[in-house]
Design a protein around this motif. Structure first.
Motif, short mmCIF file in Angstrom:
data_model
loop_
_atom_site.label_atom_id
_atom_site.label_comp_id
_atom_site.label_asym_id
_atom_site.label_seq_id
_atom_site.Cartn_x
_atom_site.Cartn_y
_atom_site.Cartn_z
N MET A 1 24.62 64.27 -21.49
CA MET A 1 24.88 64.20 -20.07
C MET A 1 24.46 62.81 -19.57
N ILE A 2 25.27 62.23 -18.71
CA ILE A 2 24.95 60.95 -18.09
C ILE A 2 24.44 61.22 -16.68
N LYS A 3 23.25 60.70 -16.41
CA LYS A 3 22.61 60.96 -15.12
C LYS A 3 22.46 59.65 -14.35
N PHE A 4 22.87 59.68 -13.09
CA PHE A 4 22.73 58.55 -12.19
C PHE A 4 21.64 58.88 -11.18
N VAL A 5 20.64 58.03 -11.10
CA VAL A 5 19.55 58.20 -10.16
C VAL A 5 19.65 57.09 -9.13
N TYR A 6 19.84 57.48 -7.88
CA TYR A 6 19.99 56.53 -6.77
C TYR A 6 18.76 56.61 -5.88
N LEU A 7 18.17 55.47 -5.58
CA LEU A 7 17.09 55.38 -4.60
C LEU A 7 17.73 54.84 -3.32
N VAL A 8 17.62 55.61 -2.25
CA VAL A 8 18.39 55.36 -1.03
C VAL A 8 17.47 55.10 0.16
N LYS A 9 17.85 54.13 1.00
CA LYS A 9 17.17 53.89 2.27
C LYS A 9 18.09 54.30 3.40
N ARG A 10 17.51 54.89 4.40
CA ARG A 10 18.30 55.36 5.54
C ARG A 10 18.78 54.20 6.40
N ALA A 11 19.84 54.46 7.13
CA ALA A 11 20.33 53.50 8.11
C ALA A 11 19.29 53.34 9.21
N GLU A 12 19.15 52.13 9.73
CA GLU A 12 18.08 51.82 10.69
C GLU A 12 18.18 52.62 11.98
N HIS A 13 19.36 53.07 12.37
CA HIS A 13 19.50 53.79 13.63
C HIS A 13 19.02 55.24 13.55
N LEU A 14 18.65 55.70 12.36
CA LEU A 14 18.20 57.08 12.18
C LEU A 14 16.70 57.16 11.95
N THR A 15 16.08 58.17 12.54
CA THR A 15 14.69 58.47 12.16
C THR A 15 14.73 59.12 10.77
N PHE A 16 13.58 59.21 10.15
CA PHE A 16 13.53 59.86 8.84
C PHE A 16 14.02 61.31 8.95
N GLU A 17 13.59 62.01 9.99
CA GLU A 17 13.98 63.41 10.16
C GLU A 17 15.49 63.54 10.37
N PHE A 94 24.83 57.06 7.25
CA PHE A 94 23.43 57.44 7.20
C PHE A 94 22.59 56.68 6.19
N PHE A 95 23.19 55.88 5.29
CA PHE A 95 22.37 55.04 4.43
C PHE A 95 22.99 53.67 4.24
N VAL A 96 22.17 52.76 3.72
CA VAL A 96 22.55 51.36 3.57
C VAL A 96 22.93 51.09 2.11
N HIS A 97 24.22 50.83 1.88
CA HIS A 97 24.69 50.58 0.51
C HIS A 97 23.97 49.41 -0.15
N ALA A 98 23.69 48.37 0.61
CA ALA A 98 23.06 47.16 0.04
C ALA A 98 21.64 47.43 -0.43
N ASP A 99 21.01 48.48 0.07
CA ASP A 99 19.62 48.77 -0.28
C ASP A 99 19.47 49.84 -1.36
N ILE A 100 20.55 50.24 -1.98
CA ILE A 100 20.48 51.27 -3.02
C ILE A 100 20.07 50.64 -4.35
N SER A 101 19.17 51.31 -5.03
CA SER A 101 18.87 50.96 -6.42
C SER A 101 19.38 52.12 -7.26
N VAL A 102 19.93 51.79 -8.41
CA VAL A 102 20.49 52.84 -9.27
C VAL A 102 20.02 52.63 -10.70
N MET A 103 19.79 53.73 -11.38
CA MET A 103 19.48 53.69 -12.79
C MET A 103 20.37 54.72 -13.48
N VAL A 104 21.03 54.29 -14.54
CA VAL A 104 21.87 55.18 -15.33
C VAL A 104 21.05 55.60 -16.54
N THR A 105 20.97 56.92 -16.75
CA THR A 105 20.14 57.43 -17.83
C THR A 105 20.88 58.48 -18.64
N GLU A 106 20.34 58.77 -19.78
CA GLU A 106 20.77 59.93 -20.55
C GLU A 106 19.61 60.89 -20.51
#
Length: 111
Positions: A1-17, A94-106
């Motif tokens: 199985m190929i797993k993609f792990v994305y670390l995502v930051k929210r868009a600035e106009h949104l609170t965390f909630e 709701f999130f910023v594409h430029a701020d995403i980090s991704v790791m591809v794993t098995e």
């Protein structure tokens, strides 16, 4: 199985909630609603940080995991018309594409 792990930051106009609510109640169901999700995606999870005083504050607002059986399934999903016209346009609300980090794993399950 190929797993993609994305670390995502929210868009600035949104609170965390607001971000968490939108992610769980709007975007995740939208993602799941397209037929290609059932056909190609083996697992789709969204995780959001919870308060943990003994740990440093996280640098991300979500961890998203998407698993596929193969690269061909990955390609078929992300190039599908439904993903490109239904799901992908919603991402920038709701999130910023430029701020995403991704790791591809098995993924290897140990326990």
């Amino acid at each position: 199985m190929i797993k993609f792990v994305y670390l995502v930051k929210r868009a600035e106009h949104l609170t965390f909630e607001e971000f968490v609510t939108y992610h769980r109640e709007r975007h995740a169901p939208l993602f799941k609603s397209i037929p290609e999700a059932a056909k190609y995606v083996r697992r789709y999870t969204v995780s959001h940080p919870v308060p943990a005083e003994q740990y440093p504050a996280p640098g991300w607002d979500a961890v998203v995991e998407i698993c596929f059986d193969s690269w061909a399934d990955h390609d078929a999903f992300f190039t599908s018309e439904n993903y490109r016209t239904v799901v992908q346009p919603d991402e920038s609300t709701f999130f910023v594409h430029a701020d995403i980090s991704v790791m591809v794993t098995e993924e290897r399950v140990i326990i």
